[in-house]
Design a protein around this motif. Structure first.
Motif, short mmCIF file in Angstrom:
data_model
loop_
_atom_site.label_atom_id
_atom_site.label_comp_id
_atom_site.label_asym_id
_atom_site.label_seq_id
_atom_site.Cartn_x
_atom_site.Cartn_y
_atom_site.Cartn_z
N UNK A 67 -7.51 1.58 -2.20
CA UNK A 67 -8.75 1.67 -1.43
C UNK A 67 -8.51 1.20 0.01
N UNK A 68 -7.74 0.14 0.17
CA UNK A 68 -7.45 -0.36 1.51
C UNK A 68 -6.72 0.72 2.32
N UNK A 76 -5.55 -0.60 -7.46
CA UNK A 76 -6.70 0.13 -6.90
C UNK A 76 -7.19 -0.53 -5.60
N UNK A 77 -7.04 -1.85 -5.50
CA UNK A 77 -7.39 -2.54 -4.24
C UNK A 77 -6.52 -1.99 -3.10
N UNK A 78 -5.20 -1.91 -3.33
CA UNK A 78 -4.30 -1.42 -2.28
C UNK A 78 -4.59 0.05 -1.95
N UNK A 93 0.84 -1.20 0.00
CA UNK A 93 0.00 0.00 0.00
C UNK A 93 0.88 1.25 0.00
N UNK A 116 -6.05 -3.39 -11.35
CA UNK A 116 -7.14 -3.72 -10.42
C UNK A 116 -6.62 -3.83 -9.00
N UNK A 117 -5.49 -4.54 -8.89
CA UNK A 117 -4.93 -4.78 -7.56
C UNK A 117 -4.28 -3.51 -7.01
N UNK A 174 1.88 -6.19 -10.80
CA UNK A 174 0.50 -6.57 -10.47
C UNK A 174 -0.44 -5.84 -11.43
N UNK A 175 -1.72 -6.22 -11.44
CA UNK A 175 -2.64 -5.55 -12.35
C UNK A 175 -3.10 -4.22 -11.76
#
Lengths: 215, 253
Positions: B214-215, B210-212, B182, B207-208, B204-205
Motif C-alpha cells: 500500500x505504501x 500488504x503495508x509495504x 517495498x 499484514x506487513x 514478515x507477516x
C-alpha cells in the motif's frame, strides 16, 4: 466508553481535553520520564496543533483513563517528521489509507493488580475503536510508534503490532515503529484481550462512532 | 467500482496537471457509478508567489450563484465539519436539527447538488488541506451500500485528484524512491507470489507485506498492486533479475 473528539472541536469538550493532556503528562513526563514538553501541567506538542482526531477511553464516571490521537500520514505526523530514523530507508510513508496513532496512553497506578481490569478495558476499547475508525475511513493499516515497555505489554496480550524495522534508541528509550492491519483479525485479537472484562465493547464503540457528528 | 474503470480513472488522473482537467476526467467516469457531482476545494496551496485556495465544482450554475450570494461558505455544514477534520463525512450523518442547516440541504437538493454526499478531507505535507466531495441521487439505502463499496476507491481518487492539483500549482515533484522492502515485495508480486509466500520469504507477516504494497501504491499514485508493479518496472525502480536490486550495477548510458 469511547469518546471521539475531532481536534477542531476541542473547545466543546474542555474537561476531557484537559484530563487527556494531564494524563499524558503523568504517564510520559512523570512516570516514563520521556523528553516531552510540559506547559501548564499539560503534555502537549506541535501535532496537537494540527487538529488530530482524539480517541478517549472514559470510566463510568466519565473520567479519562486512556487515549490516543490519529493523524493521516499524508500530512505532518510523528513518524515521518519526528522519528524518520524508524522508517525503512528513512523513506516517508504517506498513504491516504494509512493513518498514524500516537501518544497512546492508559492510566497506571502503583498497584497494577487493582487497576488491571481498568487498564485492560481501556486498552481493549481503544484497540477496538481504532479498528472501527479504520473501517469507517476505509484504511488498510494504522502505523504507530511506541517504546519497549509498551511493546512487551502488548506482546504478552497478543496485541503487539509488527515492527517495520529494528528498534532504535531515541532519547534513551528503545523505540519501535509498528503497523496494524485494519480488519476482522485485529478485532479477534483485541477481543481476546477484552475477555478479561465484561462489557460489550463493540456496541459501546459503534454507538459512539455513530454519534460522533451529532455531539 | 469496476476494476477496469478504476484503473483507467487513476491512470488518466496521474497525467492530469490542471484541476479542471482532473474534474472532467472524473465526470466522464462517475455517472456509471451512480455519482452525480464532484467538488474539490483546497486551501494553502503552494501556488507561485503566495499560497492561495483552489476550487473546482461540477454543481449547477444556479447553486454556485445562490451559494455565493447567500454567504453559505460561512455556514456550510460540510465545510465546517470537513475542512480541517480527518474523518470522511457522509452528509447523512450531519446533524440537521438546526433549521438553517435543513434549509441549506433543502436548497442544495432543489438546485441539483445531489441527495446524498461523501466528503473526504485531505492533508498534504506542504501544510495544504482540502476537501474532496462526491454526491449521488441514489436513495438512502442504495447510497449506503454504494458508499461501502466505493469509499476506499474514493479515498484513493481524492488524493490522486489532489496530486493533480499540486501539479497544477507547479509544485516540484520529488523523484520517487522505493525503499528496499517495498521494492522486494513488488518484485515477488511480479513473480506471482502470494502475500503469505512473500511474508515467509522476507520473514514478515502478510499484514506487513500488504503495508509495504500500500505504501508503494501511494508513492506511485497507482490503482492497485498490479498497476504498481507495472509502473515500478516501467520506471526502472524494480527489475526482474533474481539478484537483489542494489547489487546490480547500473548500465552506463
Amino acid at each position: 466508553m469511547i469518546r471521539i473528539i475531532p481536534g477542531e472541536w476541542r473547545a466543546r469538550h474542555p474537561r476531557l481535553i484537559d484530563e487527556m493532556h494531564k494524563l499524558r503528562r503523568s504517564v510520559f513526563h512523570d512516570r516514563l520520564k520521556w523528553q516531552v514538553t510540559v506547559i501548564n501541567r499539560w503534555e502537549i506538542d506541535g501535532y496537537d496543533a494540527l487538529d488530530p482526531l482524539y480517541v478517549l477511553s472514559l470510566d463510568e464516571n466519565e473520567r479519562v483513563v486512556g487515549g490516543l490521537r490519529l493523524l493521516p500520514t499524508t500530512g505532518f505526523n510523528m513518524l515521518n517528521d519526528t522519528f524518520p530514523q524508524l522508517l525503512p530507508d528513512s523513506a516517508r510513508v504517506q498513504s491516504p489509507l494509512i493513518w498514524e496513532s500516537s501518544r497512546f496512553t492508559v492510566r497506571m497506578t502503583g498497584d497494577c493488580r487493582i487497576d488491571a481490569p481498568v487498564i485492560s478495558r481501556a486498552t481493549a476499547e481503544l484497540g477496538l475503536a481504532l479498528n472501527e475508525i479504520g473501517k469507517a475511513a476505509a484504511l488498510t493499516h494504522i502505523v504507530t510508534v511506541y517504546d519497549r515497555a509498551m511493546h512487551r505489554m502488548l506482546l504478552r496480550s497478543g496485541c503487539a503490532g509488527e515492527p517495520l524495522g529494528p528498534p532504535q534508541m531515541i532519547g534513551g528509550v528503545e523505540t519501535y515503529a509498528v503497523s496494524y492491519e485494519v480488519g476482522p483479525e485485529w478485532d479477534a485479537r483485541v477481543r481476546k484481550l477484552a475477555g478479561l472484562c465484561s462489557i460489550d465493547l463493540e456496541t459501546a464503540v459503534l454507538d459512539k462512532l455513530r454519534a460522533r457528528l451529532a455531539s | 467500482m469496476h476494476a477496469d474503470d478504476f484503473f483507467d480513472l487513476i491512470d488518466s488522473l496521474s497525467r492530469a496537471d490542471r484541476v479542471d482537467g482532473a474534474s472532467e476526467i472524473i465526470q466522464t467516469f462517475m455517472r456509471a457509478w451512480g455519482l452525480h457531482n464532484v467538488a474539490y476545494a483546497a486551501l494553502n496551496m503552494p501556488t507561485p508567489g503566495a499560497p492561495r485556495p483552489l476550487l473546482s465544482v461540477s454543481y449547477s450554475a444556479e447553486w454556485q450563484k445562490h451559494y455565493a450570494q447567500s454567504g453559505y461558505v460561512d455556514l456550510d455544514p460540510i465545510v465546517r465539519s470537513g475542512l480541517g477534520g480527518i474523518l470522511p463525512i457522509d452528509w447523512a450523518e450531519i446533524d440537521r436539527s438546526d433549521p438553517i442547516v435543513r434549509k441549506f440541504f433543502g436548497e442544495a437538493q432543489e438546485l441539483d447538488v445531489g441527495a446524498n454526499g461523501l466528503s473526504i478531507p485531505i492533508r498534504g505535507r506542504l501544510g495544504e488541506f482540502g476537501l474532496f466531495t462526491v454526491t449521488s441521487n441514489e436513495k438512502d439505502a442504495e447510497w449506503r451500500g454504494m458508499k461501502k463499496d466505493l469509499i476506499r476507491d474514493l479515498m484513493v481518487v481524492a488524493f490522486n485528484f489532489h496530486a493533480a492539483a499540486l501539479r497544477s500549482c507547479g509544485a516540484p515533484e520529488e523523484p520517487v524512491h522505493l525503499p528496499l522492502r517495498e521494492a522486494s515485495c513488488l518484485r515477488w508480486k511480479a513473480l506471482g507470489k502470494t502475500d503469505e509466500e512473500i511474508g515467509k520469504i522476507l520473514g514478515i507477516s502478510s499484514h506487513t507485506v500488504r503495508f509495504h504494497l500500500e505504501s508503494a501504491r501511494a508513492r506511485l499514485n497507482t490503482a492497485n498492486t498490479t498497476h504498481t508493479v507495472a509502473r515500478a518496472l516501467a520506471l526502472g525502480l524494480i527489475n526482474m533479475s533474481y539478484e537483489p536490486n542494489h547489487l546490480i550495477p547500473r548500465k552506463r548510458r
